[in-house]
Scaffold this motif. Structure first.
Motif, PDB file in Angstrom:
ATOM      1  N   SER A  20      -6.064   1.301   3.480  1.00 52.77           N
ATOM      2  CA  SER A  20      -5.437   1.994   2.353  1.00 52.77           C
ATOM      3  C   SER A  20      -6.013   3.406   2.227  1.00 52.77           C
ATOM      4  N   MET A  26       0.848  -1.196   0.000  1.00 49.16           N
ATOM      5  CA  MET A  26       0.000   0.000   0.000  1.00 49.16           C
ATOM      6  C   MET A  26       0.886   1.249   0.000  1.00 49.16           C
ATOM      7  N   LYS A  27       0.468   2.204  -0.802  1.00 45.85           N
ATOM      8  CA  LYS A  27       1.241   3.444  -0.925  1.00 45.85           C
ATOM      9  C   LYS A  27       0.995   4.399   0.224  1.00 45.85           C
ATOM     10  N   PRO A  42      -0.421   3.749   5.526  1.00 48.01           N
ATOM     11  CA  PRO A  42      -1.497   2.758   5.728  1.00 48.01           C
ATOM     12  C   PRO A  42      -1.177   1.740   6.821  1.00 48.01           C
ATOM     13  N   GLU A  68      -7.119   4.909  -0.297  1.00 42.40           N
ATOM     14  CA  GLU A  68      -8.339   4.896  -1.110  1.00 42.40           C
ATOM     15  C   GLU A  68      -9.580   4.520  -0.307  1.00 42.40           C
TER      16      GLU A  68
END
Length: 53
Positions: free
Chosen positions: A29, A1-2, A15, A31
């Motif tokens: 995440s 995960m970024k 995250p 998002e």
């Protein structure tokens, strides 16, 4: 995960850590964070964040 960084204050959303003070559990995440979440440091909206390489 970024990871994502706030373009205003430099706060980095990781995250792996989440944002427990705002009710975001570790492992969430970027998002999957609700759209009404704001930077815990400066209060700007989620659209002011950019991915970190």
């Amino acid at each position: 995960m970024k990871k994502y960084q706030c373009t205003v204050c430099g706060y980095v959303y990781d995250p792996a850590l989440g944002d427990p003070d705002s009710g975001i559990a570790p492992g969430t995440s970027f998002e999957d964070i609700p759209e009404d979440w704001v930077c815990p440091t400066c209060g700007v909206s989620k659209d002011q964040f950019e991915p970190v390489d």
